[in-house]
Scaffold this motif. Sequence first.
Motif, PDB file in Angstrom:
ATOM      1  N   LEU A  54      36.773 -21.063 -11.379  1.00  0.00           N
ATOM      2  CA  LEU A  54      36.815 -20.767 -13.015  1.00  0.00           C
ATOM      3  C   LEU A  54      38.038 -20.266 -13.706  1.00  0.00           C
ATOM      4  CD1 LEU A  54      33.152 -19.560 -13.145  1.00  0.00           C
ATOM      5  CD2 LEU A  54      34.038 -21.546 -14.175  1.00  0.00           C
ATOM      6  N   GLU A  55      38.859 -19.556 -12.837  1.00  0.00           N
ATOM      7  CA  GLU A  55      40.248 -19.128 -13.435  1.00  0.00           C
ATOM      8  C   GLU A  55      40.904 -20.111 -13.680  1.00  0.00           C
ATOM      9  OE1 GLU A  55      44.065 -16.351 -12.017  1.00  0.00           O
ATOM     10  OE2 GLU A  55      42.250 -16.647 -10.697  1.00  0.00           O
ATOM     11  N   ARG A  91      20.530 -23.079 -13.612  1.00  0.00           N
ATOM     12  CA  ARG A  91      20.129 -22.848 -12.362  1.00  0.00           C
ATOM     13  C   ARG A  91      21.204 -21.930 -11.707  1.00  0.00           C
ATOM     14  NH1 ARG A  91      22.220 -25.942  -7.586  1.00  0.00           N
ATOM     15  NH2 ARG A  91      21.156 -25.209  -5.599  1.00  0.00           N
ATOM     16  N   LEU A  92      22.497 -22.112 -12.345  1.00  0.00           N
ATOM     17  CA  LEU A  92      23.262 -21.202 -11.944  1.00  0.00           C
ATOM     18  C   LEU A  92      23.142 -19.715 -12.641  1.00  0.00           C
ATOM     19  CD1 LEU A  92      26.350 -20.610 -10.661  1.00  0.00           C
ATOM     20  CD2 LEU A  92      27.321 -21.397 -12.680  1.00  0.00           C
ATOM     21  N   CYS A  93      22.556 -19.647 -13.931  1.00  0.00           N
ATOM     22  CA  CYS A  93      22.499 -18.349 -14.459  1.00  0.00           C
ATOM     23  C   CYS A  93      21.277 -17.802 -13.484  1.00  0.00           C
ATOM     24  CB  CYS A  93      21.768 -18.703 -15.817  1.00  0.00           C
ATOM     25  SG  CYS A  93      22.951 -19.198 -17.121  1.00  0.00           S
ATOM     26  N   GLU A  94      20.381 -18.569 -13.092  1.00  0.00           N
ATOM     27  CA  GLU A  94      19.439 -17.543 -12.305  1.00  0.00           C
ATOM     28  C   GLU A  94      20.063 -17.361 -10.864  1.00  0.00           C
ATOM     29  OE1 GLU A  94      16.920 -20.952 -11.824  1.00  0.00           O
ATOM     30  OE2 GLU A  94      15.918 -20.868 -13.593  1.00  0.00           O
ATOM     31  N   GLN A  95      20.600 -18.053 -10.203  1.00  0.00           N
ATOM     32  CA  GLN A  95      21.587 -17.613  -9.196  1.00  0.00           C
ATOM     33  C   GLN A  95      22.175 -16.643  -9.114  1.00  0.00           C
ATOM     34  OE1 GLN A  95      23.450 -21.539  -8.239  1.00  0.00           O
ATOM     35  NE2 GLN A  95      21.801 -21.984  -6.492  1.00  0.00           N
ATOM     36  N   MET A 127      25.880 -15.359 -19.070  1.00  0.00           N
ATOM     37  CA  MET A 127      26.838 -16.361 -18.440  1.00  0.00           C
ATOM     38  C   MET A 127      27.922 -16.667 -19.545  1.00  0.00           C
ATOM     39  SD  MET A 127      27.529 -18.337 -16.113  1.00  0.00           S
ATOM     40  CE  MET A 127      26.158 -18.230 -14.810  1.00  0.00           C
ATOM     41  N   LEU A 128      27.521 -16.862 -20.829  1.00  0.00           N
ATOM     42  CA  LEU A 128      28.795 -17.224 -21.614  1.00  0.00           C
ATOM     43  C   LEU A 128      29.908 -16.012 -21.658  1.00  0.00           C
ATOM     44  CD1 LEU A 128      26.856 -18.672 -25.044  1.00  0.00           C
ATOM     45  CD2 LEU A 128      27.817 -19.559 -22.976  1.00  0.00           C
ATOM     46  N   ASP A 129      29.230 -14.584 -21.621  1.00  0.00           N
ATOM     47  CA  ASP A 129      30.245 -13.709 -21.399  1.00  0.00           C
ATOM     48  C   ASP A 129      30.936 -13.774 -20.149  1.00  0.00           C
ATOM     49  OD1 ASP A 129      29.443 -12.680 -23.924  1.00  0.00           O
ATOM     50  OD2 ASP A 129      27.837 -11.249 -23.018  1.00  0.00           O
ATOM     51  N   TYR A 130      30.127 -14.059 -19.142  1.00  0.00           N
ATOM     52  CA  TYR A 130      31.121 -14.266 -17.993  1.00  0.00           C
ATOM     53  C   TYR A 130      32.102 -15.303 -17.837  1.00  0.00           C
ATOM     54  CZ  TYR A 130      31.585 -15.684 -13.155  1.00  0.00           C
ATOM     55  OH  TYR A 130      32.197 -16.085 -11.696  1.00  0.00           O
ATOM     56  N   LEU A 131      31.716 -16.574 -18.527  1.00  0.00           N
ATOM     57  CA  LEU A 131      32.781 -17.666 -18.405  1.00  0.00           C
ATOM     58  C   LEU A 131      34.055 -17.195 -19.365  1.00  0.00           C
ATOM     59  CD1 LEU A 131      30.214 -20.640 -18.830  1.00  0.00           C
ATOM     60  CD2 LEU A 131      31.571 -19.661 -16.959  1.00  0.00           C
ATOM     61  N   LYS A 132      33.780 -16.551 -20.601  1.00  0.00           N
ATOM     62  CA  LYS A 132      34.690 -15.946 -21.184  1.00  0.00           C
ATOM     63  C   LYS A 132      35.534 -15.028 -20.344  1.00  0.00           C
ATOM     64  CE  LYS A 132      32.339 -15.997 -25.855  1.00  0.00           C
ATOM     65  NZ  LYS A 132      31.642 -15.297 -26.864  1.00  0.00           N
ATOM     66  N   ILE A 150      36.369 -23.130 -23.191  1.00  0.00           N
ATOM     67  CA  ILE A 150      34.925 -23.720 -23.761  1.00  0.00           C
ATOM     68  C   ILE A 150      34.249 -23.388 -22.581  1.00  0.00           C
ATOM     69  CG2 ILE A 150      33.617 -25.578 -24.723  1.00  0.00           C
ATOM     70  CD1 ILE A 150      36.139 -24.920 -26.464  1.00  0.00           C
ATOM     71  N   GLY A 151      32.946 -22.782 -23.046  1.00  0.00           N
ATOM     72  CA  GLY A 151      31.846 -22.556 -21.986  1.00  0.00           C
ATOM     73  C   GLY A 151      30.598 -23.085 -22.545  1.00  0.00           C
ATOM     74  N   GLY A 152      29.569 -23.135 -21.773  1.00  0.00           N
ATOM     75  CA  GLY A 152      28.303 -23.433 -22.299  1.00  0.00           C
ATOM     76  C   GLY A 152      27.055 -23.503 -21.010  1.00  0.00           C
ATOM     77  N   VAL A 153      26.046 -23.478 -21.554  1.00  0.00           N
ATOM     78  CA  VAL A 153      24.699 -23.381 -20.531  1.00  0.00           C
ATOM     79  C   VAL A 153      23.951 -24.597 -20.981  1.00  0.00           C
ATOM     80  CG1 VAL A 153      23.241 -22.486 -19.232  1.00  0.00           C
ATOM     81  CG2 VAL A 153      25.265 -21.090 -20.018  1.00  0.00           C
ATOM     82  N   THR A 154      23.702 -25.562 -20.169  1.00  0.00           N
ATOM     83  CA  THR A 154      22.838 -26.969 -20.670  1.00  0.00           C
ATOM     84  C   THR A 154      21.311 -26.470 -20.058  1.00  0.00           C
ATOM     85  OG1 THR A 154      23.040 -27.852 -18.233  1.00  0.00           O
ATOM     86  CG2 THR A 154      24.316 -28.512 -20.108  1.00  0.00           C
ATOM     87  N   LEU A 155      20.434 -26.470 -21.101  1.00  0.00           N
ATOM     88  CA  LEU A 155      18.888 -25.872 -20.906  1.00  0.00           C
ATOM     89  C   LEU A 155      17.891 -27.177 -21.228  1.00  0.00           C
ATOM     90  CD1 LEU A 155      19.393 -22.763 -23.328  1.00  0.00           C
ATOM     91  CD2 LEU A 155      19.369 -22.862 -20.719  1.00  0.00           C
ATOM     92  N   GLY A 156      18.316 -28.238 -20.880  1.00  0.00           N
ATOM     93  CA  GLY A 156      17.493 -29.484 -20.664  1.00  0.00           C
ATOM     94  C   GLY A 156      16.857 -29.629 -22.179  1.00  0.00           C
ATOM     95  N   GLU A 157      15.581 -29.786 -22.543  1.00  0.00           N
ATOM     96  CA  GLU A 157      15.135 -30.054 -23.897  1.00  0.00           C
ATOM     97  C   GLU A 157      15.305 -29.092 -24.809  1.00  0.00           C
ATOM     98  OE1 GLU A 157      10.632 -28.676 -23.205  1.00  0.00           O
ATOM     99  OE2 GLU A 157      11.134 -30.943 -23.046  1.00  0.00           O
ATOM    100  N   ARG A 158      15.826 -27.706 -24.405  1.00  0.00           N
ATOM    101  CA  ARG A 158      16.119 -26.712 -25.277  1.00  0.00           C
ATOM    102  C   ARG A 158      17.486 -26.619 -25.789  1.00  0.00           C
ATOM    103  NH1 ARG A 158      15.209 -21.869 -22.059  1.00  0.00           N
ATOM    104  NH2 ARG A 158      15.152 -23.296 -20.267  1.00  0.00           N
ATOM    105  N   GLY A 159      18.207 -27.787 -25.228  1.00  0.00           N
ATOM    106  CA  GLY A 159      19.630 -27.950 -25.860  1.00  0.00           C
ATOM    107  C   GLY A 159      20.716 -27.450 -24.972  1.00  0.00           C
ATOM    108  N   LEU A 160      21.804 -27.030 -25.855  1.00  0.00           N
ATOM    109  CA  LEU A 160      23.046 -26.326 -25.016  1.00  0.00           C
ATOM    110  C   LEU A 160      23.481 -25.157 -25.824  1.00  0.00           C
ATOM    111  CD1 LEU A 160      25.728 -26.777 -23.359  1.00  0.00           C
ATOM    112  CD2 LEU A 160      26.716 -27.860 -25.576  1.00  0.00           C
ATOM    113  N   VAL A 161      23.541 -24.085 -25.058  1.00  0.00           N
ATOM    114  CA  VAL A 161      24.257 -22.736 -25.442  1.00  0.00           C
ATOM    115  C   VAL A 161      25.558 -22.699 -25.279  1.00  0.00           C
ATOM    116  CG1 VAL A 161      22.102 -21.389 -25.918  1.00  0.00           C
ATOM    117  CG2 VAL A 161      23.391 -21.205 -23.925  1.00  0.00           C
TER     118      VAL A 161
END
Length: 300
Positions: free
Chosen positions: A164-165, A175-179, A187-192, A198-209
């Motif tokens: 990620l660096e 799933r990565l958040c859960e692991q 997770m967004l804070d971690y990616l920052k 640019i960072g994001g988490v896909t949540l299926g039908e709940r969209g993208l944060v």
Amino acid sequence: MHALFVGQTYIDVTFLADELPTGDEKTVARDYAISFGGNAVTAAFACAKLGLPPDLLTSIADDWLGRMFIDMAAKYGISVHHRKVHESSLSFIMPRGGKRAIVRCRDDHYLHPVPPLNLQGCKALHLDGHQADAAMHYAKICREAGILTSLDGGGLRSNTHELLEFIDVAIVAERLCEQMDLSPSGMLDYLKGRGCRIGGVTLGERGLVWYDETGQESVLPALNVPGDKVVDTNGAGDIFHGAYVYSAMARPDLPWREHFIFARAASAHAIQHLGNEASLPSIENIVQVQELYAERKLAA
């Protein structure tokens, strides 16, 4: 070279059935599809279908499934760089109720080291974490050369933290958040913290944060595809990745929100078709989906 995608090749066998037989039972599927598979591989095919065929560094075996995959890639104008393995990998996928059960048969024992590739003209690198040595090698080279680097973080791998660096755009699965025992916000804070622009988490039908170039966090809702239109969600995330990489190369002056809006429509098209190849959208398909479906309303 427009772009380089690095991943693991699968041949996907996707079938519609109500249940899997056990013991000496037998059943007949209602429908099935045979296609290419693998996260970065499917993303590469999506990028090619949209109009920018990338180069693909991936596992290839000298068997009939490997030769079938080479023919598939040639059909889409994808230049394949072979990372040889003994046997081709297979996925057996059963979509049902908006989810999918998967059995994988994988050979990821690469017989040769990372091949040297000429990256002249390359605008983007997309990785899915497979081929950890190749992913790290080319991420470092592309970062130094100012080439956009993208990661599909579908799950935790041995080198995820280190990799990620060198990643500009990291879009990961829930799933990565859960692991990692993190909330999507965590997770967004971690990616920052890892330096991802640019960072994001896909949540299926709940969209993208996600967060943009300024660090501003927001939610991009999913499109409201009716449940009775959803056939097969497998591969939709991979097509999302391939579509935003295409958009970033084809329309580099647009903000990342526009690239993700484009990719959202690509994945909304994908879930309405069986198998990865049938799920690939054209530009016209994406326009049609954007006109047909509104955004889902966000939960409180």
